[in-house]
Design a protein around this motif. Structure first.
Motif, mmCIF file in Angstrom:
data_model
loop_
_atom_site.group_PDB
_atom_site.id
_atom_site.type_symbol
_atom_site.label_atom_id
_atom_site.label_comp_id
_atom_site.label_asym_id
_atom_site.label_seq_id
_atom_site.Cartn_x
_atom_site.Cartn_y
_atom_site.Cartn_z
ATOM 1 N N UNK A 283 0.795 -1.222 0.000
ATOM 2 C CA UNK A 283 0.000 0.000 0.000
ATOM 3 C C UNK A 283 0.825 1.268 0.000
ATOM 4 N N UNK A 284 2.129 1.160 -0.361
ATOM 5 C CA UNK A 284 2.955 2.359 -0.445
ATOM 6 C C UNK A 284 2.500 3.176 -1.642
ATOM 7 N N UNK A 285 2.272 2.470 -2.759
ATOM 8 C CA UNK A 285 1.622 3.132 -3.889
ATOM 9 C C UNK A 285 0.201 2.593 -3.962
ATOM 10 N N UNK A 286 -0.779 3.451 -4.307
ATOM 11 C CA UNK A 286 -2.191 3.081 -4.171
ATOM 12 C C UNK A 286 -2.659 2.032 -5.192
ATOM 13 N N UNK A 287 -3.770 1.414 -4.929
ATOM 14 C CA UNK A 287 -4.408 0.519 -5.891
ATOM 15 C C UNK A 287 -4.834 -0.815 -5.304
ATOM 16 N N UNK A 288 -4.054 -1.367 -4.377
ATOM 17 C CA UNK A 288 -4.322 -2.724 -3.913
ATOM 18 C C UNK A 288 -5.638 -2.800 -3.146
ATOM 19 N N UNK A 289 -6.015 -1.715 -2.495
ATOM 20 C CA UNK A 289 -7.238 -1.767 -1.705
ATOM 21 C C UNK A 289 -8.451 -1.295 -2.469
ATOM 22 N N UNK A 290 -8.280 -0.187 -3.161
ATOM 23 C CA UNK A 290 -9.391 0.470 -3.847
ATOM 24 C C UNK A 290 -10.146 -0.503 -4.767
ATOM 25 N N UNK A 291 -9.378 -1.308 -5.501
ATOM 26 C CA UNK A 291 -10.000 -2.201 -6.479
ATOM 27 C C UNK A 291 -10.818 -3.318 -5.825
ATOM 28 N N UNK A 292 -10.592 -3.570 -4.534
ATOM 29 C CA UNK A 292 -11.349 -4.610 -3.830
ATOM 30 C C UNK A 292 -12.391 -4.009 -2.890
ATOM 31 N N UNK A 293 -12.417 -2.677 -2.840
ATOM 32 C CA UNK A 293 -13.321 -2.036 -1.898
ATOM 33 C C UNK A 293 -12.786 -2.077 -0.482
ATOM 34 N N UNK A 294 -11.453 -2.179 -0.361
ATOM 35 C CA UNK A 294 -10.834 -2.205 0.966
ATOM 36 C C UNK A 294 -9.898 -1.009 1.092
#
Lengths: 345, 377
Positions: A283-294
Motif C-alpha cells: 500500500x505504499x503506492x495506491x491501488x491494492x485496496x481500492x480495487x477490492x473495496x478495501x
C-alpha cells in the motif's frame, strides 16, 4: 426459504454487477454486511479439530483455519480481533452459511463437484492442499511406501482412504495387508500397540494421532502423498467481489512469503520496498485496496497481524507447532509445492 | 353370510387369511414407500451394485479376494469368515463347557472351586469387553522382528501365531478329501464286521497313492512343509493365526464355555437319582452308568438350551467389528459406507444370519428328535 434467500442474494449480486462500472471500488453485499456489523462471522468447530480449529479452556480459538479467519477479518476490517468464531459441526457448516449465521466457511472443506454445483456454494482458490499420507513406526527405518512391502496398514473402515491406499499400492505392485477399524479409538490403539506397521489417512489427522501417541517420536509421517484434496474457502454463490477479496487475501499471504516479508520485518520492508510490486502490495503506492473495496493498507495490516502463509502454517500445524506436519504440497511453487501468488499489477 | 360366520373352521380360516393379507399389504406398502422416497432423493436402488468392484480389500479371507473383487464376492468372503469363526467358536465353547461343567459337578473340591471361578468370571463380564481384552493382550506381544521363537519353526508376535504348515496345493487337498470320502462311503457300504478291515485297507491305499502323487507331482526343490520365515516386515510361509481371529475365538470360547458349562451341569443334575440307583442296582459299573444312563439322559435335557446358546453365540461373532475381524457384519457395514446401498445390504445381512441360525436350529432339532425317548413327545 434458503433457496429464496439465495435467489435474492443472487439477484442482488447480478444487479450490483450490472449497475456498477467495471473498475468497481465497492464491496459486495457480504462485505457491506461485515463492515456494518464490525466483525466477521467465521467457522469454528464443535470441540477441537486439532491443528485447524482448537478451543482452549478459556474459549480462545487457535489453529490454521482460525488464523485464516483472522487474516480475512484484518483484510476487511483492519483488526484480527474484529472476528467472531461460530462453532459449527461438519454437517452444519453449509446450512449455517446459507442462513447467514456465518459469513464464510474456512474449515478444511474439500472442493468437490457436487458441493460446488448443487449446494449454492462458491469456492475460493485452494488455501490448503489436504494430502493423504502414511505414518509409520520410526524404528522400522522406512522412508518410502515401497519399503512397507508386506506391511500391515491400519485404515479407518468405510472411508475413501481404503480405496486410495488400494489404488496407490496396487498401481505400484506393493503388497500390503489392510486392517480396517470402524472407530478411530481402536485404530489408534492398534497402531500404538504395534499391530500395524503404518497408518494411512488425512495428513492432519495423522499429525494429531502422532501428537497424542504415548511417545510421538516413535512415529514418522512419510513424504509420499497418496492423494490430494484441495480445500477451499467457501462463500455463498453469487457474491463475486467477496470471493475476489478472499482470493487476493490468499495471494497476498503467498506473495509475502515469496518475497520474504514476515510479521517482524514488514515495517522495515514497507519503509524501503525492494520492488514496485511490493510497493503496491504494502500500500505504499495506491491501488491494492481500492480495487477490492478495501483500504490500501489491508495487506500490510494483515501481514503485520498474522504473518505470511508460511508463518501461519509453521505456527499452527508445521514445525513450530506440536504437530510437525510436513508442508509437502503446501510449499510455495519455487520450493516444490503447489501454491503460488497471483500477479499483482 | 351369518351361517358362514357361525361355522367355526371357516371363520378361523377367514380370520387367518385376513391377518395374512393385512401383513403382506403392510410390508408391501413399506417397501413401496421406501422405494419411492429413495427414487425421489435420486438414490439408486436394487442389487446391481453387487457386480461392481469394491476398491477396498480385507485382510483375512478363506477365498481369494482383493480390491478388484465385486461386492458379491467380498460379501461371500465375509459370510464365510463368520461361519468359520462361529463354527470353531461353537466347537471350542462346547469342549470348554463340557470340561468346566464336569468340574462343577465333580466331588473334588479343588476342581469344583476352579470351575465355579471360571463360570462366574467369564459369564459375568460383557462379551465385548472380553473381546477387546484378549485383543489388547495379543497385540501387546513383541513386534515381528522381536518375535518369540518357538523352537525355530513357529513364531509368536503381535501379528499373530505363525506355524509351519504342510505345503499342499488346493489340488492336493481336494484329492485327499475325495479319497477320504470314498473310503468312508465304501466302509459304510461294506458294513458289518468287515468294515474295520475296509477302513484299514482303504486308508492304506489312499496314503500310498497320496504319497506317490505328492512326491512325483511337484518341483524337486519344493519343501513338503512350509516354515514361516521373517522377510522384511512380515513372516512369509507357514500358517498364520491372526490376533483379530484369535481374540474373537478365545472370547467366544470362554464366554460361551461358561454358559455351556452351566447347561451341562444342569443337564447332569436333572437326571433323576432313582434311575442312577436303579442302574447301580442292576450291577453296572460307574463308567457304564455314565456311558449308558447318565450321559444319554443328560444330553436330552441339555439340547434345547444348547440350541439357544449356539444361535446366540453365532450372532455374537458380529463383535469382530470392534477389533477389525472382517466378518459378515463388518463387510456389510463397510459396503454400506462405500456403496450407499443401505437397505439392500441390511436385507442381505439379515438374510445371511437368518440362514445360518435357521440351519443351526434345524440341525439341533433333528438331533433332538433322534435322541428323544421313543413314544414321548
Amino acid at each position: 426459504m434458503i433457496h429464496k434467500t439465495l435467489s435474492a442474494l443472487g439477484a442482488a449480486a447480478i444487479a450490483l454487477t450490472l449497475s456498477t462500472p467495471a473498475t468497481a471500488a465497492e464491496g459486495g453485499p457480504t462485505i457491506d454486511m461485515i463492515k456494518e456489523r464490525g466483525s466477521l462471522l467465521c467457522t469454528g468447530h464443535n470441540g477441537s479439530y486439532l491443528g485447524f480449529a482448537e478451543v482452549d479452556d478459556d474459549g480462545a480459538w487457535s489453529g490454521f483455519d482460525i488464523e485464516m479467519c483472522k487474516a480475512l477479518a484484518t483484510a476487511i476490517l483492519g483488526s484480527p480481533d474484529a472476528l467472531q468464531i461460530i462453532p459449527v459441526s461438519w454437517a452444519q457448516r453449509f446450512p449455517a452459511l446459507q442462513s447467514g449465521d456465518i459469513d464464510v466457511i474456512i474449515k478444511v472443506t474439500g472442493w468437490t463437484m457436487s458441493r460446488d454445483t448443487e449446494l449454492g456454494l462458491q469456492y475460493s482458490r485452494p488455501y490448503f492442499i489436504g494430502p493423504t499420507n502414511i505414518m509409520t513406526r520410526a524404528d522400522l527405518g522406512v522412508s518410502t511406501p515401497e519399503d512397507l512391502e508386506g506391511g500391515v496398514f491400519c485404515i479407518n473402515a468405510g472411508t475413501s482412504i481404503e480405496r486410495i491406499v488400494a489404488d496407490y499400492m496396487g498401481a505400484r505392485d506393493i503388497s500390503y495387508e489392510a486392517l480396517n477399524f470402524e472407530k478411530p479409538e481402536e485404530l489408534r490403539a492398534a497402531l500404538y500397540a504395534g499391530r500395524c506397521d503404518a497408518l494411512a489417512g488425512f495428513g492432519p489427522f495423522l499429525a494429531a494421532t502422532r501428537f497424542n501417541a504415548p511417545n510421538p517420536d516413535d512415529f514418522v509421517i512419510l513424504d509420499a502423498v497418496l492423494a490430494l484434496e484441495p480445500e477451499g474457502i467457501v462463500a455463498r454463490e453469487g457474491d463475486d467481489s467477496f470471493i475476489d477479496v478472499i482470493n487476493w487475501m490468499m495471494s497476498a499471504l503467498l506473495m509475502a512469503e515469496e518475497a520474504g516479508i514476515t510479521m517482524d520485518n514488514v515495517d522495515e520492508i514497507r519503509a524501503n520496498p525492494p520492488s514496485s510490486s511490493i510497493e503496491r502490495l504494502l500500500g505504499v503506492s495506491p491501488g491494492v485496496g481500492e480495487r477490492l473495496g478495501l483500504s490500501d493498507d489491508w495487506a500490510y495490516n494483515m501481514i503485520k497481524a498474522v504473518g505470511n502463509y508460511g508463518e501461519i502454517y509453521e505456527r499452527t500445524v508445521g514445525d513450530d507447532s506440536v504437530y510437525k506436519l510436513p508442508r509437502g504440497a503446501n510449499r510455495l511453487w519455487k520450493n516444490g509445492g503447489l501454491l503460488y501468488p497471483l500477479v499483482l499489477d | 353370510m351369518l351361517k358362514i360366520w357361525r361355522n367355526r373352521t371357516l371363520r378361523g380360516t377367514l380370520i387367518q387369511g385376513l391377518v395374512l393379507l393385512g401383513t403382506v399389504a403392510l410390508f408391501a406398502s413399506f417397501v413401496l414407500t421406501a422405494r419411492e422416497n429413495l427414487v425421489s432423493q435420486g438414490i439408486a436402488t436394487g442389487f446391481g451394485f453387487l457386480e461392481r468392484s469394491t476398491g477396498w480389500p480385507i485382510n483375512f479371507s478363506l477365498i481369494e479376494v482383493s480390491d478388484r473383487s465385486p461386492y458379491s464376492r467380498m460379501l461371500l468372503a465375509g459370510f464365510l469368515n463368520t461361519i468359520y469363526v462361529g463354527l470353531l467358536g461353537l466347537a471350542a465353547a462346547t469342549l470348554t463347557g463340557l470340561v468346566v461343567g464336569m468340574m462343577r459337578i465333580s466331588s473334588n473340591l479343588v476342581l469344583n472351586i476352579l470351575g465355579t471361578i471360571f463360570v462366574e468370571t467369564f459369564r459375568n463380564v460383557p462379551l465385548i469387553l472380553q473381546v477387546i481384552f484378549w485383543y489388547a493382550l495379543l497385540t501387546h506381544l513383541p513386534p515381528p522382528r522381536g518375535a518369540i521363537d518357538l523352537a525355530g519353526v513357529g513364531f509368536l508376535s503381535n501379528r499373530g501365531l505363525m506355524l509351519p504348515a504342510p505345503a499342499l496345493s488346493a489340488m492336493d487337498l481336494a484329492i485327499l478329501a475325495l479319497g477320504l470320502l470314498g473310503v468312508l462311503f465304501s466302509a459304510r457300504r461294506m458294513g458289518g464286521t468287515r468294515s474295520g478291515l475296509t477302513w484299514v485297507l482303504g486308508l492304506g491305499a489312499l496314503a500310498a497313492l497320496f504319497t506317490v502323487l505328492l512326491l512325483t507331482g511337484r518341483a524337486p526343490d519344493m519343501p513338503l512343509v512350509s516354515i514361516p520365515e521373517l522377510r522384511g516386515l512380515r513372516f512369509v510361509g507357514g500358517l498364520t493365526v491372526k490376533p483379530e481371529f484369535a481374540a474373537l475365538l478365545i472370547a467366544i470360547m470362554m464366554f460361551g464355555g461358561a454358559y455351556v458349562a452351566e447347561i451341562v451341569r444342569g443337564g447332569f443334575l436333572s437326571v433323576d437319582r432313582g434311575r442312577l440307583e436303579a442302574a447301580k442296582a442292576l450291577g453296572l459299573s460307574s463308567w457304564q452308568i455314565m456311558r449308558f444312563v447318565h450321559i444319554p439322559l443328560a444330553i436330552r435335557a441339555m439340547l434345547p438350551a444348547l440350541t439357544n446358546q449356539y444361535i446366540w453365540l453365532m450372532k455374537a461373532t458380529t463383535l469382530g467389528v470392534a477389533i477389525g475381524y472382517p466378518d459378515y457384519f463388518m463387510v456389510v457395514s463397510t459396503s454400506i459406507n462405500q456403496s450407499g446401498q443401505t437397505i439392500e445390504l441390511l436385507l442381505l445381512l439379515m438374510g445371511g444370519f437368518l440362514a445360518i441360525n435357521y440351519v443351526i436350529g434345524g440341525i439341533m432339532n433333528t438331533i433332538n428328535a433322534r435322541l428323544a425317548i421313543k413314544g414321548r413327545s
